[in-house]
Scaffold this motif. Sequence first.
Motif, short mmCIF file in Angstrom:
data_model
loop_
_atom_site.label_atom_id
_atom_site.label_comp_id
_atom_site.label_asym_id
_atom_site.label_seq_id
_atom_site.Cartn_x
_atom_site.Cartn_y
_atom_site.Cartn_z
N ARG A 1 3.75 -3.84 -1.07
CA ARG A 1 2.85 -5.05 -1.19
C ARG A 1 1.58 -4.87 -0.46
N SER A 2 0.57 -5.64 -0.97
CA SER A 2 -0.80 -5.53 -0.48
C SER A 2 -0.86 -6.50 0.66
N TYR A 3 -2.07 -6.53 1.40
CA TYR A 3 -2.23 -7.22 2.59
C TYR A 3 -2.07 -8.90 2.24
N LEU B 1 8.07 -2.43 13.80
CA LEU B 1 9.07 -3.26 12.99
C LEU B 1 8.61 -3.91 12.03
N ASP B 2 7.37 -3.90 11.52
CA ASP B 2 7.10 -4.77 10.29
C ASP B 2 6.73 -3.57 9.54
N PRO B 3 7.30 -3.74 8.28
CA PRO B 3 7.55 -2.47 7.21
C PRO B 3 5.89 -2.53 6.63
N VAL B 4 5.30 -3.70 6.62
CA VAL B 4 4.27 -3.82 5.56
C VAL B 4 2.96 -3.04 6.70
N LEU B 5 3.08 -3.43 8.08
CA LEU B 5 1.96 -2.95 8.67
C LEU B 5 2.19 -1.37 8.90
N GLU B 6 3.88 -0.85 9.13
CA GLU B 6 3.77 0.74 9.05
C GLU B 6 3.41 1.33 7.93
N GLN B 7 3.52 0.72 6.64
CA GLN B 7 2.89 1.40 5.42
C GLN B 7 1.40 1.23 5.33
N ALA B 8 0.92 0.25 5.99
CA ALA B 8 -0.63 0.15 6.01
C ALA B 8 -1.11 1.55 6.97
N ALA B 9 -0.59 1.65 8.13
CA ALA B 9 -0.79 2.64 9.20
C ALA B 9 -0.79 4.08 8.53
N LEU B 10 0.20 4.16 7.66
CA LEU B 10 0.34 5.36 7.00
C LEU B 10 -0.22 5.58 5.98
N THR B 11 -1.26 4.93 5.27
CA THR B 11 -1.95 5.10 3.90
C THR B 11 -3.29 5.33 4.32
N HIS B 12 -3.88 6.50 3.85
CA HIS B 12 -5.32 6.75 3.92
C HIS B 12 -5.98 5.88 2.62
N SER B 13 -7.26 5.44 2.85
CA SER B 13 -7.77 4.60 2.07
C SER B 13 -8.10 5.38 0.79
N THR C 1 -6.19 1.96 -4.76
CA THR C 1 -7.01 1.74 -5.74
C THR C 1 -7.86 0.87 -5.92
N LYS C 2 -7.64 -0.19 -5.22
CA LYS C 2 -8.62 -1.48 -4.84
C LYS C 2 -8.96 -1.79 -3.39
N PRO C 3 -9.76 -2.68 -3.32
CA PRO C 3 -10.14 -2.86 -1.77
C PRO C 3 -8.83 -3.60 -0.98
N THR C 4 -8.26 -4.45 -1.94
CA THR C 4 -7.15 -5.26 -1.23
C THR C 4 -5.84 -4.23 -0.63
N ASP C 5 -5.57 -3.34 -1.36
CA ASP C 5 -4.47 -2.16 -1.17
C ASP C 5 -4.55 -1.93 0.37
N MET C 6 -3.39 -1.78 1.01
CA MET C 6 -3.00 -1.25 2.24
C MET C 6 -3.68 -0.04 2.69
N SER C 7 -4.40 0.25 3.75
CA SER C 7 -4.92 1.37 4.40
C SER C 7 -4.97 1.19 5.71
N TYR C 8 -5.19 2.29 6.50
CA TYR C 8 -5.15 2.44 7.79
C TYR C 8 -6.56 1.57 8.44
N GLU C 9 -7.63 1.73 7.73
CA GLU C 9 -8.81 1.39 8.16
C GLU C 9 -9.10 0.26 9.07
N ARG C 10 -8.47 -0.81 8.75
CA ARG C 10 -8.63 -2.22 9.58
C ARG C 10 -7.75 -1.95 10.87
N LEU C 11 -6.63 -1.33 10.62
CA LEU C 11 -5.44 -1.31 12.06
C LEU C 11 -6.14 -0.39 13.04
N GLU C 12 -6.89 0.68 12.37
CA GLU C 12 -7.60 1.59 13.30
C GLU C 12 -8.62 1.09 14.05
#
Length: 418
Positions: free
Chosen positions: A4-6, A135-147, A151-162
């Motif tokens: 899922r995306s953000y 405990l939230d799988p969406v945030l976990e996936q975001a934290a473990l994904t490099h930008s 493929t697009k700006p709305t895909d999950m990555s760690y940058e905002r969480l960092e």
Amino acid sequence: MSKRSYTELISKDVASVSQILEHAEGLLRAAKALKEELKTFHNTPEPNDQIISLLERHNKKISSAAQLLSQDETNVANQHNQHKSESHKIRKLDSSNKTSGNAPTALCIPPPAFLTRWTPEDIPGSSLPSLPSVLDPVLEQAALTHSGMTTKPTDMSYERLEWIGDAYIYLMSTSFIYQTFQNLGAGRCSQLRERLIKNETLSNYTMQYGINKRTRFPAEFNLHGRIGGSQASQNAKKKVLGDVFEAYVAAIILGDPEGLSRASPWLKSLWSTMLAHEIQSEFKSQASLVHDPSSRGEGNDDDQTAAKQVLNPKVLLSKTIGTKGVKISYSDIGEPKKDKHSGKLPWYTVGVFYDGLGETNLKLGVGGALSKKEAGAIAARQALENKGLIGRLLKKKDEVVKSAQLAESGKEEYDNWS
């Protein structure tokens, strides 16, 4: 579970009235439990260590219950004003909701009950404290994904969480240091904090916990780099690994209402291993609620209690063995070295020496620190812990004091006779 995306981050349902009542009951129970235990100290004239420990233990439960009620208030207000609940997580807008006007609710600020001072008991053994789960799988996936893997700006990555994790880490490390080392200067506090939050430290945590093995990185961050392409420098890898750790911390905190209460004690224990020496030294100095040596064996219990005082180690050493004809001095031993932790700052070694009453340049203790003042205090503390040496010098002091008293007494008798 599909990717899922953000834009698909799940919003929590607004708490029902029954849930709010349950949270209120929890707060009342926690406060009542504190009140009942405090009754046993009703006749205690002033706070002591037991009362402080009691407050720290109960305040954690009270703060947690109060935080749940605060979240209920926010959710209900959002439902009333916007007709839909808002998550306490980070949102990233895309084309489907750019004009919706929705905004994330306020982030959780660590309450004081979570940020108590370090004690030697907080320092774990040889192993790292257990890594809290997200405990939230969406945030976990975001934290473990490099930008670089999106493929697009709305895909999950760690940058905002960092970005959020960096702020929490800075705040929590600052609070732990401030509350533990109450007499330490701001500059020295900043040096300690830098050791905890620098990229080298955080990137090592990422690797020690194996978080890097779970993270999706572009090929240039792999061992041999991108085939036919570039390879990231060691500094770039270190920076990214540190950022991933910060993102993971944010994901723990934002992933559930209890995330902050799980992350704070974990980081407190984890960081304590880096400052173990400083924490133990601080508590040694604070534990020196020492009897004034001049009152040894004299006076009642009230007098003995009043004689207890927290003194600067240098002052205490001078008060303990200093007397007429005695000189206690401090001087550098060798040239300044480099601090093993920073590799840049000078490290001073200072010795404390005793002259007089038949002793010449007697070394009492040695201390090392980032400042001469602190090194001298450590040297004085080491001297005070040498009970055999201090006992021998106390005997010399007693002999001088008794001789002076006898001389004074004899002078008075002579004056009265004449």
